[in-house]
Design an enzyme around this catalytic site. Structure first.
Site, PDB file in Angstrom:
ATOM      1  N   ASP A  16      57.953  72.171  41.041  1.00 21.25           N
ATOM      2  CA  ASP A  16      59.411  71.995  40.973  1.00 21.25           C
ATOM      3  C   ASP A  16      59.812  70.530  40.830  1.00 21.25           C
ATOM      4  O   ASP A  16      60.521  70.156  39.891  1.00 21.25           O
ATOM      5  CB  ASP A  16      60.085  72.531  42.254  1.00 21.25           C
ATOM      6  CG  ASP A  16      60.022  74.042  42.353  1.00 21.25           C
ATOM      7  OD1 ASP A  16      59.781  74.688  41.313  1.00 21.25           O
ATOM      8  OD2 ASP A  16      60.206  74.565  43.463  1.00 21.25           O
ATOM      9  N   ARG A  76      64.326  68.378  57.810  1.00 23.84           N
ATOM     10  CA  ARG A  76      65.296  68.066  56.745  1.00 23.84           C
ATOM     11  C   ARG A  76      66.190  66.872  57.068  1.00 23.84           C
ATOM     12  O   ARG A  76      66.411  66.017  56.209  1.00 23.84           O
ATOM     13  CB  ARG A  76      66.139  69.298  56.385  1.00 23.84           C
ATOM     14  CG  ARG A  76      65.324  70.524  55.931  1.00 23.84           C
ATOM     15  CD  ARG A  76      64.181  70.168  55.029  1.00 23.84           C
ATOM     16  NE  ARG A  76      63.576  71.338  54.402  1.00 23.84           N
ATOM     17  CZ  ARG A  76      62.457  71.288  53.701  1.00 23.84           C
ATOM     18  NH1 ARG A  76      61.808  70.145  53.540  1.00 23.84           N
ATOM     19  NH2 ARG A  76      61.963  72.364  53.156  1.00 23.84           N
ATOM     20  N   ASP A 127      67.963  75.043  53.128  1.00 20.68           N
ATOM     21  CA  ASP A 127      67.618  73.626  53.009  1.00 20.68           C
ATOM     22  C   ASP A 127      68.610  72.827  52.178  1.00 20.68           C
ATOM     23  O   ASP A 127      68.879  71.666  52.462  1.00 20.68           O
ATOM     24  CB  ASP A 127      66.190  73.481  52.458  1.00 20.68           C
ATOM     25  CG  ASP A 127      65.164  73.871  53.508  1.00 20.68           C
ATOM     26  OD1 ASP A 127      65.457  73.696  54.709  1.00 20.68           O
ATOM     27  OD2 ASP A 127      64.078  74.350  53.140  1.00 20.68           O
ATOM     28  N   SER A 182      55.537  81.333  49.072  1.00 15.74           N
ATOM     29  CA  SER A 182      56.271  80.075  49.084  1.00 15.74           C
ATOM     30  C   SER A 182      56.139  79.505  50.498  1.00 15.74           C
ATOM     31  O   SER A 182      56.485  80.166  51.471  1.00 15.74           O
ATOM     32  CB  SER A 182      57.732  80.361  48.733  1.00 15.74           C
ATOM     33  OG  SER A 182      58.533  79.322  49.208  1.00 15.74           O
TER      34      SER A 182
HETATM   35  N1  ARG Z   1      63.721  79.972  56.578  1.00 18.10           N
HETATM   36  C1  ARG Z   1      63.234  78.772  57.141  1.00 18.10           C
HETATM   37  C2  ARG Z   1      64.337  77.809  57.482  1.00 18.10           C
HETATM   38  O1  ARG Z   1      65.376  77.916  56.910  1.00 18.10           O
HETATM   39  C3  ARG Z   1      62.120  78.120  56.377  1.00 18.10           C
HETATM   40  C4  ARG Z   1      62.241  78.009  54.895  1.00 18.10           C
HETATM   41  C5  ARG Z   1      61.036  77.291  54.386  1.00 18.10           C
HETATM   42  N2  ARG Z   1      60.695  77.497  53.036  1.00 18.10           N
HETATM   43  C6  ARG Z   1      59.649  78.249  52.593  1.00 18.10           C
HETATM   44  N3  ARG Z   1      59.338  78.124  51.362  1.00 18.10           N
HETATM   45  N4  ARG Z   1      58.973  79.048  53.331  1.00 18.10           N
HETATM   46  O2  ARG Z   1      64.212  76.938  58.311  1.00 18.10           O
END
Ligand code: ARG
Length: 404
Positions: free
Chosen positions: A14, A95, A124, A173
């Site tokens: 990406d 983040r 995110d 992912s």
């Molecule tokens: N759902 C989780 C959060 O919002 C993690 C998202 C992480 N991304 C992934 N590709 N698993 O904190």
């Protein structure tokens, strides 16, 4: 005027496609920033080389693990952070750190834009954009995957045409840092499926883990872990070590059907062995060192803290106010907790604290008992007074209850 953008660059498909597209489509000068927050894919040299090759005008890489542990994870430990009571916010708390670093480098390099690789479906994008704007509202934010509707197919096509080397990731992912690993997609998308064996990486699936239980001892000082099995370690080393110990005992997996900020329910599997062990120990020690009212208020504010952090409001001043409370109560949380880890479970098997509020002489039924039982009679009468008064006044209703 040519715009200058700072791209949060991981080296994956990406952000590599984005790095090139920003130059192609927007004629942008791109500064690539890669942060080591404890993810496995952390060959910063190789990632930097790739960014230079793809045309970045500047490439920055930085190990921020110490900062992550000190300024972010430590706040979460104090607040017993668990979204929905189960998810230790491992992706969420990284983040704001990444946003803070991005804003700081964007300012240093005179960038007008920050670019990230999030999609439009997740949390995110919210965390990055609210954090970046909270730190510097003059910066523009672009998210090309979301804003230009990119997907795996058109990205692969673009990568092939533009000679971008593509290393295909696994079927899931994932997102990783010191505090945990998040896994979603593929077989996990059907909630009828159990977590498949190939979704595990940090943790031995509990059904395959050792038959012998493991024991660990964690010492806390003012709410933060300082030693493991008697050995004093830096926070990041303690966490890394505990990830491997607890992971080998199959502990720290969370299978969660989660409510995202965007209204989507998603099924996520988390591997957070160190986080879950530390939070279990911290919670136990807090029951020993805080009084009933402190614990009760802490439970309310902890849940609020977790929600705010999950939805991306790390830099909202309300979090400072809650952190002030957390610091104040955590000043008492000092002591040692022993835990047994076995086949996916973690149990507290002993603890002690110089600040313990557990008073043996009032609690014991043995001969050391100093509790004066005669005091209780009057107490019970007064304690029950309002209930007894009310039921007396409403006798008819109560008599019905007794007769039936
Ligand atoms: N759902 C989780 C959060 O919002 C993690 C998202 C992480 N991304 C992934 N590709 N698993 O904190």
């Amino acid at each position: 005027m040519v715009k200058k953008g700072l791209l949060l660059y991981s080296g994956g498909l990406d952000t590599s496609v984005i790095l090139k597209m920003l130059q192609d489509k927007l004629n942008m000068d791109v500064v690539a920033l890669t942060l080591d927050i404890g993810q496995e894919e952390n060959d910063l040299k190789a990632i930097s080389d790739k960014a230079w090759k793809l045309g970045a005008v500047d490439v920055i890489s930085k190990d921020v693990k110490t900062k992550f542990a000190k300024d972010f994870i430590s706040k979460e430990i104090k607040a017993d952070g668990l979204y929905d009571g189960v998810y230790p916010l491992s992706t969420s708390i990284a983040r704001p750190l990444m946003s803070q670093e991005a804003v700081s480098y964007a300012e240093q390099h005179d960038c007008d834009v920050i670019v990230h690789g999030c999609t439009g479906k997740g949390n995110d994008q919210v965390r990055f954009e609210v954090s970046i704007k909270a730190l510097n509202c003059d910066l523009e934010v672009i998210a090309p995957i979301r804003d230009w509707n990119l997907n795996r197919d058109n990205e692969m096509e673009y990568a092939r045409k533009n000679g971008i080397p593509v290393k295909l990731g696994g079927k899931y992912s994932t997102d990783e840092n010191l505090w945990g690993r998040s896994v979603e997609g593929s077989d996990l998308e059907d909630p009828r499926n159990p977590v498949p064996e190939d979704a595990y990486s940090w943790i031995t699936p509990p059904y395959l883990s050792a038959n012998e239980p493991l024991e660990v001892a964690i010492k806390f000082e003012e709410g933060l872990p300082i030693s493991l099995d008697g050995k004093y370690l830096t926070p990041e080393n303690l966490i890394a070590k505990l990830n491997s110990i607890a992971g080998s005992a199959g502990f720290g997996g969370i299978d969660h059907l989660e409510d995202r900020v965007t209204g989507i329910k998603s099924r996520e599997f988390y591997e957070c062995p160190a986080a879950m062990t530390i939070l279990t120990a911290h919670k136990a020690l807090e029951r020993m060192t805080l009084n009933k009212e402190e614990v009760s208020m802490k439970n309310i504010l902890d849940a609020k803290w977790s929600d705010l952090v999950y939805v991306g409001l790390w830099f909202d001043p309300i979090l400072d106010h809650i952190n002030a409370f957390e610091n104040s109560v955590n000043a008492n949380i000092t002591g040692e907790v022993r835990l047994q880890l076995h086949k996916g479970n973690c149990r507290v098997v002993g603890m002690e604290s110089q600040n313990s509020l557990y008073n043996y002489e009032t609690s014991t039924y043995g001969k050391m008992d100093i509790f004066d039982q005669s005091m209780a009679k009057g107490f019970v009468n007064i304690f029950g007074l309002q209930t007894v008064n009310t039921t007396k006044a409403r006798r008819n209703k109560i008599q019905e209850l007794v007769r039936n």
